[in-house]
Design a protein around this motif. Structure first.
Motif, PDB file in Angstrom:
ATOM      1  N   ARG A 112       1.131  -1.355   0.079  1.00 40.60           N
ATOM      2  CA  ARG A 112       0.209  -0.037  -0.100  1.00 40.60           C
ATOM      3  C   ARG A 112       0.988   1.190  -0.207  1.00 40.60           C
ATOM      4  O   ARG A 112       0.471   1.937  -0.933  1.00 40.60           O
ATOM      5  CB  ARG A 112      -1.019   0.162   1.631  1.00 40.60           C
ATOM      6  N   GLU A 113       1.963   1.034   0.409  1.00 43.08           N
ATOM      7  CA  GLU A 113       3.147   2.059   0.701  1.00 43.08           C
ATOM      8  C   GLU A 113       3.741   3.016  -0.576  1.00 43.08           C
ATOM      9  O   GLU A 113       4.056   3.910  -1.251  1.00 43.08           O
ATOM     10  CB  GLU A 113       3.520   2.053   1.925  1.00 43.08           C
ATOM     11  N   MET A 117       3.080   6.021  -3.033  1.00 49.35           N
ATOM     12  CA  MET A 117       4.349   6.593  -3.868  1.00 49.35           C
ATOM     13  C   MET A 117       4.068   6.736  -5.566  1.00 49.35           C
ATOM     14  O   MET A 117       4.555   8.021  -5.697  1.00 49.35           O
ATOM     15  CB  MET A 117       5.805   6.308  -2.892  1.00 49.35           C
ATOM     16  N   LEU A 118       3.724   5.202  -6.082  1.00 50.68           N
ATOM     17  CA  LEU A 118       3.158   5.780  -7.461  1.00 50.68           C
ATOM     18  C   LEU A 118       2.221   6.663  -7.977  1.00 50.68           C
ATOM     19  O   LEU A 118       2.312   7.334  -8.934  1.00 50.68           O
ATOM     20  CB  LEU A 118       3.421   4.326  -7.711  1.00 50.68           C
ATOM     21  N   CYS A 119       1.150   6.682  -7.273  1.00 50.07           N
ATOM     22  CA  CYS A 119       0.722   7.454  -7.852  1.00 50.07           C
ATOM     23  C   CYS A 119       0.184   9.304  -6.983  1.00 50.07           C
ATOM     24  O   CYS A 119      -0.086   9.230  -8.086  1.00 50.07           O
ATOM     25  CB  CYS A 119      -1.274   6.450  -6.991  1.00 50.07           C
ATOM     26  N   ARG A 121       3.696  10.025  -6.761  1.00 49.16           N
ATOM     27  CA  ARG A 121       5.050  10.362  -7.513  1.00 49.16           C
ATOM     28  C   ARG A 121       5.940  11.178  -6.166  1.00 49.16           C
ATOM     29  O   ARG A 121       6.222  12.166  -6.326  1.00 49.16           O
ATOM     30  CB  ARG A 121       5.084  11.839  -8.123  1.00 49.16           C
ATOM     31  N   HIS A 122       6.684  10.296  -5.060  1.00 48.69           N
ATOM     32  CA  HIS A 122       6.546  10.371  -4.374  1.00 48.69           C
ATOM     33  C   HIS A 122       8.131   9.946  -4.340  1.00 48.69           C
ATOM     34  O   HIS A 122       8.372   8.989  -3.019  1.00 48.69           O
ATOM     35  CB  HIS A 122       5.948  10.043  -3.271  1.00 48.69           C
ATOM     36  N   GLY A 123       8.577   9.658  -4.983  1.00 53.41           N
ATOM     37  CA  GLY A 123      10.677   9.204  -5.201  1.00 53.41           C
ATOM     38  C   GLY A 123      10.688   8.957  -4.313  1.00 53.41           C
ATOM     39  O   GLY A 123      11.657   8.040  -3.681  1.00 53.41           O
ATOM     40  N   GLU A 124      11.100  10.651  -3.931  1.00 50.23           N
ATOM     41  CA  GLU A 124      12.145  10.612  -2.650  1.00 50.23           C
ATOM     42  C   GLU A 124      11.947   9.903  -1.565  1.00 50.23           C
ATOM     43  O   GLU A 124      12.612   9.116  -0.635  1.00 50.23           O
ATOM     44  CB  GLU A 124      11.722  12.304  -2.048  1.00 50.23           C
ATOM     45  N   ARG A 125      10.353   8.844  -1.447  1.00 49.45           N
ATOM     46  CA  ARG A 125      10.509   7.870   0.086  1.00 49.45           C
ATOM     47  C   ARG A 125      10.621   7.020  -0.401  1.00 49.45           C
ATOM     48  O   ARG A 125      10.410   6.060   0.147  1.00 49.45           O
ATOM     49  CB  ARG A 125       9.119   8.446   0.160  1.00 49.45           C
ATOM     50  N   LEU A 126      11.225   6.673  -1.408  1.00 52.16           N
ATOM     51  CA  LEU A 126      11.610   5.051  -2.099  1.00 52.16           C
ATOM     52  C   LEU A 126      12.991   4.196  -1.097  1.00 52.16           C
ATOM     53  O   LEU A 126      13.100   3.292  -1.007  1.00 52.16           O
ATOM     54  CB  LEU A 126      12.256   5.236  -3.921  1.00 52.16           C
ATOM     55  N   GLU A 127      13.840   5.838  -0.952  1.00 53.23           N
ATOM     56  CA  GLU A 127      14.511   4.754  -0.291  1.00 53.23           C
ATOM     57  C   GLU A 127      14.218   4.027   1.397  1.00 53.23           C
ATOM     58  O   GLU A 127      14.591   3.141   1.957  1.00 53.23           O
ATOM     59  CB  GLU A 127      15.874   5.787  -0.117  1.00 53.23           C
ATOM     60  N   ALA A 128      13.625   4.897   1.780  1.00 51.46           N
ATOM     61  CA  ALA A 128      13.160   4.435   3.206  1.00 51.46           C
ATOM     62  C   ALA A 128      12.716   3.524   3.075  1.00 51.46           C
ATOM     63  O   ALA A 128      12.817   2.347   3.956  1.00 51.46           O
ATOM     64  CB  ALA A 128      12.575   5.850   3.579  1.00 51.46           C
ATOM     65  N   TRP A 129      11.191   3.565   2.055  1.00 52.82           N
ATOM     66  CA  TRP A 129      10.405   2.271   2.021  1.00 52.82           C
ATOM     67  C   TRP A 129      11.302   1.172   1.127  1.00 52.82           C
ATOM     68  O   TRP A 129      11.132  -0.067   2.140  1.00 52.82           O
ATOM     69  CB  TRP A 129       9.466   2.489   1.107  1.00 52.82           C
ATOM     70  N   ALA A 130      12.750   0.807   0.606  1.00 55.59           N
ATOM     71  CA  ALA A 130      13.459   0.067   0.884  1.00 55.59           C
ATOM     72  C   ALA A 130      14.346  -0.815   1.609  1.00 55.59           C
ATOM     73  O   ALA A 130      14.281  -1.384   1.715  1.00 55.59           O
ATOM     74  CB  ALA A 130      14.046   0.788  -0.631  1.00 55.59           C
ATOM     75  N   VAL A 131      14.015   0.523   2.695  1.00 56.99           N
ATOM     76  CA  VAL A 131      15.239  -0.079   3.632  1.00 56.99           C
ATOM     77  C   VAL A 131      13.960  -0.943   4.799  1.00 56.99           C
ATOM     78  O   VAL A 131      14.346  -1.927   5.319  1.00 56.99           O
ATOM     79  CB  VAL A 131      15.837   1.276   4.347  1.00 56.99           C
ATOM     80  N   GLN A 132      13.188  -0.168   4.707  1.00 60.33           N
ATOM     81  CA  GLN A 132      11.553  -0.963   5.213  1.00 60.33           C
ATOM     82  C   GLN A 132      11.726  -2.083   4.847  1.00 60.33           C
ATOM     83  O   GLN A 132      11.398  -2.819   5.405  1.00 60.33           O
ATOM     84  CB  GLN A 132      10.306  -0.155   5.243  1.00 60.33           C
TER      85      GLN A 132
END
Length: 137
Positions: A112-113, A117-119, A121-132
């Motif tokens: 869902r997160e 991000m995709l819908c 366009r919050h690409g800046e949160r991708l790195e934190a999401w990947a760590v999680q």
């Protein structure tokens, strides 16, 4: 002994109720073994009387089996579908199954997160999401 269990011959089994309950709770479910133990403790009743009691105990202490897990394909569709587009039954089923499994709860939340991000366009949160996501694995 156990709620709803009525002893068939209380005068014979009465003095042994606490011991029977203790052994039953310890997992001893063999009527023959219980009979041998009770005879050694002075039980004068018959094996048949004890069999009736243990049959009732088995019936009273049976734990219902959990409902079967839905198919993986169905689970994936529930997780990938936006929550607002799920039917009430699907939403309830997803809530029930994720309540029983922490990994599915984490997967649902990560998906869902990621979709958010995709819908939006919050690409800046991708790195934190990947760590999680890696922490969950």
């Amino acid at each position: 002994m156990i709620g709803g269990t009525r002893l068939t011959r209380p005068r014979l089994l009465g003095p042994h109720q606490a011991y029977l309950r203790q052994r039953w709770d310890e997992g001893v479910r063999s009527t023959n073994r219980l009979y041998e133990e009770l005879c050694a403790r002075g039980y004068q009743g018959s094996l048949r009387t004890l069999r009736r009691l243990t049959a009732q105990l088995r019936q009273d202490t049976t734990v219902p089996a959990p409902p079967p897990a839905p198919a993986a394909k169905k689970m994936a569709s529930w997780i990938l579908t936006p929550p607002g587009k799920l039917t009430g039954d699907d939403r309830a089923a997803l809530a029930q199954i994720t309540a029983r499994c922490e990994e599915l709860t984490a997967t649902r939340d990560l998906v869902r997160e990621f979709a958010d991000m995709l819908c939006h366009r919050h690409g800046e949160r991708l790195e934190a999401w990947a760590v999680q996501a890696e922490a969950v694995v």
